[in-house]
Enzyme design. Structure first.
Site, PDB file in Angstrom:
ATOM      1  N   LYS A 112       0.812  -1.219   0.000  1.00  0.00           N
ATOM      2  CA  LYS A 112       0.000   0.000   0.000  1.00  0.00           C
ATOM      3  C   LYS A 112       0.846   1.271   0.000  1.00  0.00           C
ATOM      4  O   LYS A 112       0.367   2.325  -0.398  1.00  0.00           O
ATOM      5  CB  LYS A 112      -0.923   0.034   1.234  1.00  0.00           C
ATOM      6  CG  LYS A 112      -2.148  -0.847   1.087  1.00  0.00           C
ATOM      7  CD  LYS A 112      -3.206  -0.426   2.093  1.00  0.00           C
ATOM      8  CE  LYS A 112      -4.514  -1.153   1.896  1.00  0.00           C
ATOM      9  NZ  LYS A 112      -5.481  -0.805   2.946  1.00  0.00           N
ATOM     10  N   LYS A 193      -8.346 -10.647  -9.504  1.00  0.00           N
ATOM     11  CA  LYS A 193      -9.559 -10.555  -8.693  1.00  0.00           C
ATOM     12  C   LYS A 193     -10.324  -9.262  -9.001  1.00  0.00           C
ATOM     13  O   LYS A 193      -9.711  -8.247  -9.274  1.00  0.00           O
ATOM     14  CB  LYS A 193      -9.138 -10.538  -7.209  1.00  0.00           C
ATOM     15  CG  LYS A 193      -9.950 -11.461  -6.337  1.00  0.00           C
ATOM     16  CD  LYS A 193      -9.358 -11.540  -4.954  1.00  0.00           C
ATOM     17  CE  LYS A 193     -10.300 -10.898  -3.960  1.00  0.00           C
ATOM     18  NZ  LYS A 193      -9.877 -11.091  -2.565  1.00  0.00           N
ATOM     19  N   LYS A 196     -12.067  -3.304  -5.786  1.00  0.00           N
ATOM     20  CA  LYS A 196     -12.629  -1.974  -5.581  1.00  0.00           C
ATOM     21  C   LYS A 196     -11.708  -0.895  -6.120  1.00  0.00           C
ATOM     22  O   LYS A 196     -12.138   0.185  -6.475  1.00  0.00           O
ATOM     23  CB  LYS A 196     -12.837  -1.704  -4.081  1.00  0.00           C
ATOM     24  CG  LYS A 196     -13.968  -2.465  -3.470  1.00  0.00           C
ATOM     25  CD  LYS A 196     -14.188  -2.041  -2.016  1.00  0.00           C
ATOM     26  CE  LYS A 196     -13.528  -2.988  -1.045  1.00  0.00           C
ATOM     27  NZ  LYS A 196     -13.971  -2.898   0.337  1.00  0.00           N
TER      28      LYS A 196
HETATM   29  N1  TRP Z   1      -8.294  -4.513   7.097  1.00  0.00           N
HETATM   30  C1  TRP Z   1      -9.552  -5.003   6.622  1.00  0.00           C
HETATM   31  C2  TRP Z   1      -9.624  -4.822   5.109  1.00  0.00           C
HETATM   32  O1  TRP Z   1      -8.986  -3.949   4.570  1.00  0.00           O
HETATM   33  C3  TRP Z   1     -10.701  -4.297   7.270  1.00  0.00           C
HETATM   34  C4  TRP Z   1     -10.735  -4.514   8.752  1.00  0.00           C
HETATM   35  C5  TRP Z   1     -10.477  -3.580   9.702  1.00  0.00           C
HETATM   36  C6  TRP Z   1     -11.078  -5.708   9.404  1.00  0.00           C
HETATM   37  N2  TRP Z   1     -10.647  -4.134  10.936  1.00  0.00           N
HETATM   38  C7  TRP Z   1     -11.011  -5.424  10.801  1.00  0.00           C
HETATM   39  C8  TRP Z   1     -11.437  -6.985   8.960  1.00  0.00           C
HETATM   40  C9  TRP Z   1     -11.269  -6.405  11.737  1.00  0.00           C
HETATM   41  C10 TRP Z   1     -11.715  -7.953   9.911  1.00  0.00           C
HETATM   42  C11 TRP Z   1     -11.615  -7.671  11.292  1.00  0.00           C
HETATM   43  O2  TRP Z   1     -10.341  -5.539   4.463  1.00  0.00           O
END
Ligand code: TRP
Length: 327
Positions: A112, A193, A196
């Site tokens: 990222k 995939k 988004k």
């Molecule tokens: N990091 C995850 C994503 O980008 C989103 C996320 C934030 C998450 N907190 C979480 C997923 C806790 C599961 C549990 O998709």
């Protein structure tokens, strides 16, 4: 041990059928099993540049789509991360229980941050907040995509380190990686995939796409050489369209294949478009109804945050006490 499922989703204006088929639909179906908590993670979202107006809109639209897709505030808990300050506070505790070395090994940060001019510390530190999201609720199961598995493992390590320093406090969560549902691929490049963040909007069918847009995108989806409608590794485009059909029709791949036998690619695609349009329709109608009253939606989300906080606050109070914070 009670089953507790925690799912986090980034606020996005671009939810697509891959998100729906691969995640949200299964979350909705699993709501009778244990306690299910769904969180729109707006605090995670600001680790990259966000326009305030867009963030607000995306947070509401994501929450509304979850409700429209069957997340039920009576059975489950749906809320927005920033509405419950325990996440930020718990994130700090998580921070103080992760080594620099371990955080530096998170591969998503590398992806990222690559090529970005300005990278904030939050982007690096993102997994600490995610660990807090998860462990504050004594979560047992975390449904996630493959790319998030390392973060859930870090959450387990945070829980373990805290427990060994201060005594048994947190449960160790299990990552649940895409056990159900097919991987939905890009309509333009079926080796990738559906994403988004794909700049090419023809690659994805978004949940808000109008019927004629859905049809156009599916009719122009990349197919493969040959003429037979058959799933195979040599036919990634056809296989993807068959997956989309079988997922929406809730049949097996074999059944979808049988139904399409003998059709031209064009007729096959048109049948795929039919089912996608048909299945998106009730979700879009419900979405429009929910968004017709944003005050009511906010009220629902605040209600969810209150329920969430009842759980997280108990845990955080225990944590503060064990650490030696006075109250
Ligand atoms: N990091 C995850 C994503 O980008 C989103 C996320 C934030 C998450 N907190 C979480 C997923 C806790 C599961 C549990 O998709």
């Amino acid at each position: 041990m009670a089953k507790v499922v925690f799912s986090g989703i980034q606020p996005s204006g671009n939810l697509h059928i891959g998100n729906y088929l691969g995640a949200v639909r299964h979350w909705a179906k699993g709501q009778d099993d244990g306690l299910n908590i769904f969180c729109v993670v707006d605090m995670h979202a600001i680790t990259v540049e966000q326009d305030p107006k867009v963030l607000r809109e995306n947070t509401l639209s994501t929450a509304a789509f979850l409700l429209a897709a069957g997340i039920d505030q009576e059975k489950s808990i749906l809320f927005v991360q920033s509405m419950n300050a325990d996440h930020a506070n718990g994130g700090w505790i998580a921070n103080c229980n992760i080594s620099m070395g371990q955080m530096s090994r998170m591969t998503q940060f590398k992806d990222k941050s690559e090529g970005k001019q300005f990278v904030n510390v939050g982007l690096f530190d993102y997994p600490a907040l995610m660990a807090a999201d998860i462990i504050l609720y004594s979560t047992t199961h975390v449904p996630i995509g493959d790319d998030q598995k390392q973060h859930v493992e870090l959450a387990r390590d945070v829980a373990e380190r805290f427990n060994s320093r201060y005594g048994e406090t947190f449960l160790l969560p299990e990552p649940v990686v895409g056990e159900t549902g097919a991987r939905i691929m890009s309509l333009v490049d079926p080796e990738k995939k559906m994403s988004k963040s794909d700049p090419n909007t023809s690659a994805s069918v978004f949940l808000f796409d109008e019927p004629d847009v859905v049809r156009k995108k599916i009719m122009s989806a990349v197919t493969d050489s040959g003429a037979e409608v058959k799933a195979s590794p040599e036919k990634p485009g056809i296989t993807n369209l068959l997956s989309i059909h079988s997922e929406f029709a809730e049949t097996s791949m074999e059944d979808s294949e049988r139904q399409m036998q003998g059709l031209s690619y064009g007729d096959f695609k048109s049948k795929v478009a039919d089912i996608v349009v048909e299945k998106l329709k009730p979700i879009q109608e419900k979405y429009a109804q929910i968004r017709g009253d944003d005050n009511k939606l906010l009220e629902t989300l605040r209600g969810g945050a209150k329920k969430a906080q009842e759980i997280s606050h108990k845990k955080l109070t225990e944590v503060y006490d064990k650490i030696g914070f006075v109250s």
